[in-house]
Design an enzyme around this catalytic site. Sequence first.
Site, mmCIF file in Angstrom:
data_model
loop_
_atom_site.group_PDB
_atom_site.id
_atom_site.type_symbol
_atom_site.label_atom_id
_atom_site.label_comp_id
_atom_site.label_asym_id
_atom_site.label_seq_id
_atom_site.Cartn_x
_atom_site.Cartn_y
_atom_site.Cartn_z
ATOM 1 N N ASN A 65 -10.286 0.695 0.024
ATOM 2 C CA ASN A 65 -8.821 0.656 0.053
ATOM 3 C C ASN A 65 -8.345 0.034 -1.258
ATOM 4 O OD1 ASN A 65 -6.118 -0.024 0.440
ATOM 5 N ND2 ASN A 65 -6.409 -0.693 2.555
ATOM 6 N N HIS A 93 -2.587 7.299 2.279
ATOM 7 C CA HIS A 93 -3.116 6.032 1.781
ATOM 8 C C HIS A 93 -4.507 5.841 2.353
ATOM 9 C CE1 HIS A 93 -3.948 1.890 1.172
ATOM 10 N NE2 HIS A 93 -3.601 1.517 2.383
ATOM 11 N N CYS A 147 0.802 -1.228 0.000
ATOM 12 C CA CYS A 147 0.000 0.000 0.000
ATOM 13 C C CYS A 147 0.834 1.278 0.000
ATOM 14 C CB CYS A 147 -0.947 0.000 1.196
ATOM 15 S SG CYS A 147 -2.153 -1.351 1.160
#
Length: 342
Positions: A292, A262, A112
Amino acid sequence: MNIGVLGTGSYLPAETVSNSLVAERAGVTDEWIVRKTGIRSRRYAAETEATSDLAVAAAESALRAAGIAAEQLSWVVVATSTPDHPQPATACLVQYRLGAHRAAAFDVNSVCSGFVFALETAARLLSPSRVPGPGPMPTAPGYALVIGADVYSRIIDRADRRTAVLFGDGAGAVVLGPVRPGRGLIGSRLTSHGDQHDLIHVEAGGSRLPASEKTLADGAHWFKMRGRAVSEFVARELPQAVRALLSTYGVDPARVDHFIPHQANGVMLRDAFPRLGLDRAKLHLTVDEHGNTSAASIPLALDTVCRAGAFRDGELLLLAGFGGGMSVGSALLHWDGDANPR
């Protein structure tokens, strides 16, 4: 030579997946998902779409915004942890389809946080003066395309509430190149904490545990995450990373105008934001609609906010990614409004 963002782009698959569609199989409710994550929907790639397809669409959008042709690119860097194939690099497939025949292409896998790692890597390649070494510095070559793209819908166990409710698919991209003095990437800070590599992982499919009937039966190819431990990691490491980055480059936290993290979990990010000391900064969250999207989440959010006209020339942006490894990447840049008119 200052290197900065010349254009942004993104791509989201057509299928919108609401909480109600994932909640029952994961053994939760829509209300539980919103309360725990702030997520209301996410996108899933079509059966015919792979990571490179999403990456190409986002890249084409970024190239159009930058007014740069693919054949002008010197580098194509794709941040992903869900490549089309174990090999070759997904970036090579993207390079071919774009017609970026002069560009070298490679992948970065920092999960990520991968986009920030890829961004700093590309910026160093474009600006050799940032890399210490003997001899004269060569002229910086051309432009770089940096893409974050992931298709997590293919590797999540839909019955695992720790992951199934969080993840979606998407891609975001930026074109990097020369910008005016006083604009562009100021610097970054990249760290990895390999002692905690087991917090986020896909156990099987590599050389340690090759695919077999047993690994399939055991569900060893699913993405797994120790949610509470990851939250504790972020609560501890994110403020430290932000403070260290600002201190390294002598930037007062009060000067930061925009914070683009993020997009892991909206509730977690809203809880963490006051501890970062960015009192003037606007926190930008798109996780409620996109979920996400792993390495895609920062460039996807960056493009969304840019296209909404939220950035002004000279404003200071702070990007921060965190994810498997465990890795943390943060970057500071002065926005060039002339290169990104909206």
